[in-house]
Design a protein around this motif. Structure first.
Motif, mmCIF file in Angstrom:
data_model
loop_
_atom_site.group_PDB
_atom_site.id
_atom_site.type_symbol
_atom_site.label_atom_id
_atom_site.label_comp_id
_atom_site.label_asym_id
_atom_site.label_seq_id
_atom_site.Cartn_x
_atom_site.Cartn_y
_atom_site.Cartn_z
ATOM 1 N N GLY A 152 19.482 2.695 14.773
ATOM 2 C CA GLY A 152 18.990 1.318 14.304
ATOM 3 C C GLY A 152 18.090 1.292 13.215
ATOM 4 N N GLY A 153 17.252 2.387 12.859
ATOM 5 C CA GLY A 153 16.395 2.532 11.819
ATOM 6 C C GLY A 153 16.845 3.331 10.906
ATOM 7 N N SER A 154 16.337 3.412 9.656
ATOM 8 C CA SER A 154 16.813 4.555 8.452
ATOM 9 C C SER A 154 15.902 5.641 8.526
ATOM 10 N N GLU A 155 16.514 6.833 8.281
ATOM 11 C CA GLU A 155 15.896 7.915 8.032
ATOM 12 C C GLU A 155 15.921 8.413 6.677
ATOM 13 N N ILE A 156 15.326 9.344 6.079
ATOM 14 C CA ILE A 156 15.208 9.765 4.816
ATOM 15 C C ILE A 156 15.644 10.964 4.723
ATOM 16 N N LEU A 157 16.480 11.412 3.784
ATOM 17 C CA LEU A 157 17.066 12.875 3.703
ATOM 18 C C LEU A 157 16.777 13.311 2.197
ATOM 19 N N THR A 158 16.056 14.336 2.012
ATOM 20 C CA THR A 158 15.642 14.775 0.644
ATOM 21 C C THR A 158 16.475 16.011 0.490
ATOM 22 N N LEU A 159 17.112 16.174 -0.696
ATOM 23 C CA LEU A 159 17.954 17.408 -1.017
ATOM 24 C C LEU A 159 17.338 18.117 -1.894
ATOM 25 N N GLU A 199 0.667 -1.241 -0.035
ATOM 26 C CA GLU A 199 0.157 -0.061 -0.019
ATOM 27 C C GLU A 199 0.816 1.421 0.027
ATOM 28 N N LYS A 200 0.422 2.268 -0.524
ATOM 29 C CA LYS A 200 1.035 3.599 -0.813
ATOM 30 C C LYS A 200 0.743 4.297 0.740
ATOM 31 N N THR A 201 1.840 4.925 1.450
ATOM 32 C CA THR A 201 1.698 5.544 2.387
ATOM 33 C C THR A 201 1.161 6.853 2.314
ATOM 34 N N ALA A 202 0.946 7.681 3.475
ATOM 35 C CA ALA A 202 0.450 8.937 3.243
ATOM 36 C C ALA A 202 1.419 9.917 2.902
ATOM 37 N N PHE A 203 2.733 9.621 3.060
ATOM 38 C CA PHE A 203 3.899 10.557 2.729
ATOM 39 C C PHE A 203 4.193 10.841 1.519
ATOM 40 N N LYS A 204 4.482 12.081 1.151
ATOM 41 C CA LYS A 204 4.670 12.505 -0.027
ATOM 42 C C LYS A 204 5.328 13.832 0.077
ATOM 43 N N THR A 205 6.541 13.958 -0.807
ATOM 44 C CA THR A 205 7.007 15.039 -0.680
ATOM 45 C C THR A 205 7.949 15.381 -1.930
ATOM 46 N N GLU A 206 8.048 16.547 -2.245
ATOM 47 C CA GLU A 206 8.866 17.211 -3.761
ATOM 48 C C GLU A 206 10.431 17.429 -3.357
ATOM 49 N N CYS A 207 11.278 17.141 -3.986
ATOM 50 C CA CYS A 207 12.777 17.227 -3.940
ATOM 51 C C CYS A 207 13.474 16.995 -5.107
ATOM 52 N N SER A 208 14.695 17.477 -5.217
ATOM 53 C CA SER A 208 15.864 17.209 -6.492
ATOM 54 C C SER A 208 16.138 15.821 -6.381
ATOM 55 N N SER A 209 16.497 15.203 -4.896
ATOM 56 C CA SER A 209 17.152 13.842 -4.901
ATOM 57 C C SER A 209 16.759 13.247 -3.456
ATOM 58 N N PHE A 210 16.980 12.276 -3.303
ATOM 59 C CA PHE A 210 16.961 11.560 -1.820
ATOM 60 C C PHE A 210 17.870 10.738 -1.679
ATOM 61 N N THR A 211 17.916 10.274 -0.585
ATOM 62 C CA THR A 211 18.644 8.934 -0.079
ATOM 63 C C THR A 211 18.304 8.559 1.308
ATOM 64 N N THR A 212 18.763 7.468 1.885
ATOM 65 C CA THR A 212 18.332 6.939 3.140
ATOM 66 C C THR A 212 19.496 6.349 3.904
ATOM 67 N N GLY A 213 19.464 6.233 5.280
ATOM 68 C CA GLY A 213 20.541 5.635 5.881
ATOM 69 C C GLY A 213 20.276 5.898 7.530
ATOM 70 N N ASP A 214 20.917 5.271 8.478
ATOM 71 C CA ASP A 214 20.654 5.568 9.767
ATOM 72 C C ASP A 214 21.626 6.633 10.310
ATOM 73 N N TYR A 215 21.246 7.864 10.153
ATOM 74 C CA TYR A 215 21.957 9.254 10.506
ATOM 75 C C TYR A 215 21.902 9.531 11.742
ATOM 76 N N ASP A 216 20.991 9.107 12.681
ATOM 77 C CA ASP A 216 20.867 9.161 14.183
ATOM 78 C C ASP A 216 21.593 8.096 14.823
ATOM 79 N N ARG A 217 22.055 7.015 13.999
ATOM 80 C CA ARG A 217 22.709 5.628 14.537
ATOM 81 C C ARG A 217 21.716 5.278 15.538
#
Length: 434
Positions: free
Chosen positions: A181-188, A161-179
């Motif tokens: 144990g879960g992934s965060e989303i970074l939009t650029l 199922e598609k989530t309610a989350f939607k955002t506009e950006c030029s690029s994006f990536t993912t990673g555990d940036y706050d360490r």
């Protein structure tokens, strides 16, 4: 999570891994379905049945997954799920999610998206449920922005199922940036009349994604050329963004500081010696010494005298790491580069302060001199490029390092050089830009 190779994958040629997604990296033209057999043919047959007529596969324009049909074990059950992109209508892209029953492929969901192109695809688990979500950026032809959508896959019942989350950006990536144990989303986002140049970090809490923090980005960057997501030092996960400027390239380091609870952008403009990451040549950040951390290329601004009017000083790249505790760069590896013929030489420690390297007028010869003198008798060693098919007598005195495309890369060590170096050391420190 286990990752399976994308079917009919397009191999990326760069010295770094494209961990993020950015626009405009290949031809967005529609591609015809490939000729595939076996398990992959089953997937194509299912796509054909679902399309119920003629269709064209769509290939993501950028990112790690560059295939129209991508397999991934989303729920770690040792059986792949598959995502396929195709078009039957010029204004709609279909995203078909399929699962493997062990005996045949079946459809989980067919999404119709009102965009003409797929920017990129990533997989990550942001909600700590042990199942990777599907991150897909969609864009329209010749548009500079993409719309990021996230899809949840549920193993029980094989629902997507598609989530309610939607955002506009030029690029994006993912990673555990706050360490945590879960992934965060970074939009650029690039600077434009509609949007400010910025990075936004999205985190998950109380069953929803929210903007944890944001920071400004360089307004002079017109395109994100390369996005490397990974460790920038032993304590910090971050993203290094190599960007295109009006007259060159630069790097920005974005990371989350847990103690300050802030997303920070280290705009690497100058280091303590006045060296700048602004460079005229296309050099991407990379784990140049393969120690697991991303290094940033800083062009050495010091000028040394060339040995003759027909020679120019070869550019020295100080591959540097960021200490996020004191916000300072430190040089880890020094390289001299020949951009025209695509190679670099890592300077041994004994060479870094005692030698100068030059390029010939046609760039085919790189010479390493001792700084003790400006005379030719202080020459230590040379690299020289020959065309494939060159007669052996013309290459007399030179030993082969590599043969690639139409070129033969060779070296020669002077007899009784002022600084001792072995052929083995030259070979170990020489590398082609991959």
């Amino acid at each position: 999570m286990k990752k399976s190779a994308g079917i009919t994958a397009l191999i990326l040629s760069t010295i770094t891994l494209f961990s993020g997604c950015s626009l405009g990296l290949n031809d967005p033209a529609l591609l015809s379905p490939p000729k595939i057999t076996g398990r992959e043919a089953e997937l194509e047959n299912l796509i054909s049945q679902t399309a119920d007529g003629s269709y064209k596969l769509k290939y993501p324009l950028s990112g790690e997954f560059r295939s129209a049909i991508i397999t991934e074990d989303l729920d770690s059950d040792n059986k792949d799920e598959a995502i396929a992109f195709y078009r039957t209508d010029e204004n709609i892209t279909n995203m078909l999610v399929m699962y493997d029953t062990g005996g045949e492929w079946k459809i989980s969901k067919n999404f119709e998206i009102k965009f003409t192109d797929v920017d990129c695809v990533r997989f990550a688990d942001y909600d700590f449920d042990g199942v990777e979500e599907i991150f897909t950026g969609f864009t329209n032809s010749n548009d500079s922005a993409c719309e990021l959508n996230i899809y949840n896959y549920t193993p029980k019942g094989h629902k997507c199922e598609k989530t309610a989350f939607k955002t506009e950006c030029s690029s994006f990536t993912t990673g555990d940036y706050d360490r945590d144990g879960g992934s965060e989303i970074l939009t650029l986002t690039l600077d434009s009349s509609e949007n400010d140049a910025s990075a936004v970090l999205f985190d998950y809490n109380k069953n929803k994604l929210y903007a944890l923090d944001s920071c400004d980005m360089d307004t002079g960057v017109t395109k994100f050329e390369n996005i490397s997501s990974g460790l920038i030092n032993k304590d910090t996960m971050g993203v290094v963004v190599d960007g295109l400027l009006e007259n060159g390239y630069n790097s920005q380091i974005i990371y989350y500081n847990n103690s300050k609870r802030s997303l920070l952008n280290y705009p690497v403009s100058t280091d303590k010696k006045g060296n700048s990451t602004v460079r005229s040549d296309k050099i991407y950040s990379a784990d140049i010494d393969r120690d697991g951390y991303i290094e940033i290329p800083v062009v050495d601004s010091s000028v040394s005298k060339a040995k003759s009017e027909s020679e120019t000083v070869a550019p020295v790249i100080n591959w540097s790491s960021l200490n996020t505790k004191n916000n300072k760069l430190s040089v880890k590896v020094k390289c001299v580069s020949n951009f025209e013929f695509g190679y670099y030489f890592k300077l041994p420690e004994s060479f870094s302060e005692t030698t100068v390297t030059t390029l010939s007028e046609n760039n085919r010869t790189m010479k390493i001199y001792s700084k003790k003198s400006n005379t030719a008798d202080e020459l230590i060693a040379s690299f020289k490029i020959f065309d494939v098919g060159t007669a052996s007598d013309e290459m007399s005195g030179y030993s082969t390092l590599e043969s690639y495309n139409q070129y033969i890369y060779t070296y020669k060590i002077e007899s009784n050089p002022p600084i001792s170096i072995s052929g083995e050391t030259l070979k170990e420190n020489f590398a082609l830009n991959e």
